[in-house]
Motif scaffolding. Structure first.
Motif, PDB file in Angstrom:
ATOM      1  N   THR A 297      61.670  79.039  58.891  1.00 53.72           N
ATOM      2  CA  THR A 297      61.927  78.052  57.840  1.00 53.72           C
ATOM      3  C   THR A 297      60.620  77.606  57.176  1.00 53.72           C
ATOM      4  O   THR A 297      60.623  77.189  56.022  1.00 53.72           O
ATOM      5  CB  THR A 297      62.580  76.805  58.506  1.00 53.72           C
ATOM      6  OG1 THR A 297      63.634  77.227  59.350  1.00 53.72           O
ATOM      7  CG2 THR A 297      63.066  75.805  57.503  1.00 53.72           C
ATOM      8  N   LYS A 298      59.524  77.688  57.934  1.00 53.99           N
ATOM      9  CA  LYS A 298      58.258  77.067  57.527  1.00 53.99           C
ATOM     10  C   LYS A 298      57.397  78.074  56.750  1.00 53.99           C
ATOM     11  O   LYS A 298      57.823  78.608  55.756  1.00 53.99           O
ATOM     12  CB  LYS A 298      57.567  76.504  58.770  1.00 53.99           C
ATOM     13  CG  LYS A 298      58.498  75.654  59.654  1.00 53.99           C
ATOM     14  CD  LYS A 298      58.948  74.396  58.965  1.00 53.99           C
ATOM     15  CE  LYS A 298      60.110  73.642  59.585  1.00 53.99           C
ATOM     16  NZ  LYS A 298      60.584  73.896  60.891  1.00 53.99           N
TER      17      LYS A 298
ATOM     18  N   SER B  75      60.091  68.982  57.453  1.00 50.07           N
ATOM     19  CA  SER B  75      59.748  70.397  57.262  1.00 50.07           C
ATOM     20  C   SER B  75      58.269  70.520  56.912  1.00 50.07           C
ATOM     21  O   SER B  75      57.560  69.501  56.754  1.00 50.07           O
ATOM     22  CB  SER B  75      60.598  71.110  56.204  1.00 50.07           C
ATOM     23  OG  SER B  75      60.588  72.516  56.494  1.00 50.07           O
TER      24      SER B  75
END
Ligand code: LCS
Length: 389
Positions: free
Chosen positions: A206-207, A335
């Motif tokens: 996701t990062k 995030s």
């Protein structure tokens, strides 16, 4: 892949599918299932007597390219893509653990990883002891007859504590334990834990790996045997596989990982120096600063210090919250690893699953703030922080 290729080249060119029409970009195989020529072929594929795709929960060509690339980048024999970073963490742990087992984790980890270890795994009869991994003796002292595994992040989410991964791998080997490191904050371009003797590496893709804030995904890298077990037992039956579309987006993101990371690191280094000299800032946690405990590992275990900075302002938790609300360019969001600079308050956001006591033990204070430094012009970022301070 030629042996001499550097990671930036591997991330772009390695592991390509041989594609019928010569498309430059890897096709997106957005198909849940794959057609057999006849019933015998279907049976042979299920029996493992014939290579070929069956059903996307068991494997998909687009996903497989991402897995090949990530294995090459981490120096692993194999890799498995998962539905989220947490799916990767849980699948990696479930590959090795069963009821009655015990594991040792660093006391500061991402909030949901803490919740998984301290609450969910307990429901399945797996106990965790949390210790300070900067003290190798504390890890050894926590080993019990039923200990199977050691787990940590390095640098740690949220305060960037760095651990000696070579020492942790050696403790694990000496005591016949599996070692797992969450490498999300570094990516394989800045740190390769497997080359230091660690058994398995996890990423929240996701990062930085995806890098554009539009995917939730995870990756596990390790030996052929471990990843085979993870894919064909845990992911097959628990089901936390990645969508091919998300794998395709991450493949696109990986092409720019090297250039993005350079900018993230350049910006973070400048911002950390600025924060460190500011009279309203009491502490800055960034391994690129000489006064950080992780500084001695930069240029050795980790190539650069990465793009995340944590810091504390002089004053109360409310003062920290007021500061966050005054920012105009930084986006208030959890995030990290996106183009946009993000700021969040770990105690009430990413690390809210901790009890106040466990948070204090892990060194996550109430007025700690965490920045994911984006790709903007760093002078604009500094001007924004200056006006808010
Ligand atoms: N590991 C680390 C180190 C993380 O930072 C995260 C998410 C995960 C695993 C889980 O990954 P996910 O399932 O979200 O893909 N960290 C987040 C954070 O710091 N803010 O929001 C999510």
């Amino acid at each position: 892949m030629p042996d001499q290729w550097k990671p930036a080249t591997v991330a772009i060119h390695s592991g390509h599918i041989k594609e019928a029409f010569g498309a430059l970009v890897t096709p997106l195989y957005q198909s849940a299932t794959f057609v057999f020529d006849n019933a015998q072929q279907g049976g042979a594929r299920f029996a493992g007597d014939e290579q070929g795709y069956i059903y996307t929960r068991l494997g998909n060509p687009t996903t497989a390219e991402l897995e090949r690339k990530m294995a090459l980048l981490e120096g692993a024999e194999s890799a498995a893509a998962c539905a989220s970073g947490m799916a990767a963490v849980s699948a990696a742990l479930m590959t090795h653990l069963e009821a009655g087992d015990h594991l040792i984790s660093s006391n500061a980890v991402y909030g949901c990883t803490f919740a998984l270890l301290s609450s969910q795994l307990k429901r399945y009869g797996v106990d965790t002891t949390f210790v300070d991994f900067s003290d190798p003796l504390a890890i050894e002292a926590a080993i019990q007859p039923n200990t199977k595994l050691v787990f940590c992040e390095s640098p740690v989410n949220p305060h960037l504590q760095v651990f000696d991964l070579t020492a942790i791998a050696a403790i694990a080997k000496r005591n016949n334990l599996i070692s797992i490191v969450d490498n999300t904050f570094m990516t394989p371009l800045l740190q390769q834990p497997l080359t230091l003797g660690i058994d398995m590496v996890i990423h929240s893709a996701t990062k930085y790996l995806n890098g554009h804030g539009d995917v939730i995904a995870g990756i596990v890298c390790g030996s052929e045997a471990h990843i085979h077990q993870l894919k064909y037992q845990i992911l097959k039956d628990f089901g936390g596989v990645i969508s091919p579309h998300d794998a395709w987006l991450i493949l696109r993101g990986l092409k720019t990982l090297d250039v993005r990371l350079s900018r993230h690191c350049d910006n973070a280094e400048k911002l950390a120096v600025y924060l460190n000299q500011h009279t309203k800032v009491s502490s800055v946690f960034y391994p690129g600063l000489e006064n950080h405990q992780g500084f001695k590992y930069v240029g050795k275990q980790m190539r650069r210090a990465g793009g995340v900075i944590a810091f504390e302002l002089i004053g109360s938790e409310q003062d920290a919250i007021n500061f966050v609300n005054k920012l105009k360019l930084f986006t208030i969001a959890v995030s990290l690893g996106d183009a946009e600079s993000l700021i969040q308050h770990p105690a009430s956001m990413t690390h809210s699953p901790y009890t106040p006591e466990a948070r204090a033990e892990a060194g996550i204070t109430d007025n700690l703030l965490r920045i994911s430094v984006g790709l903007e012009n760093v002078e604009d970022l500094i001007i924004d922080i200056e006006q808010a301070l």
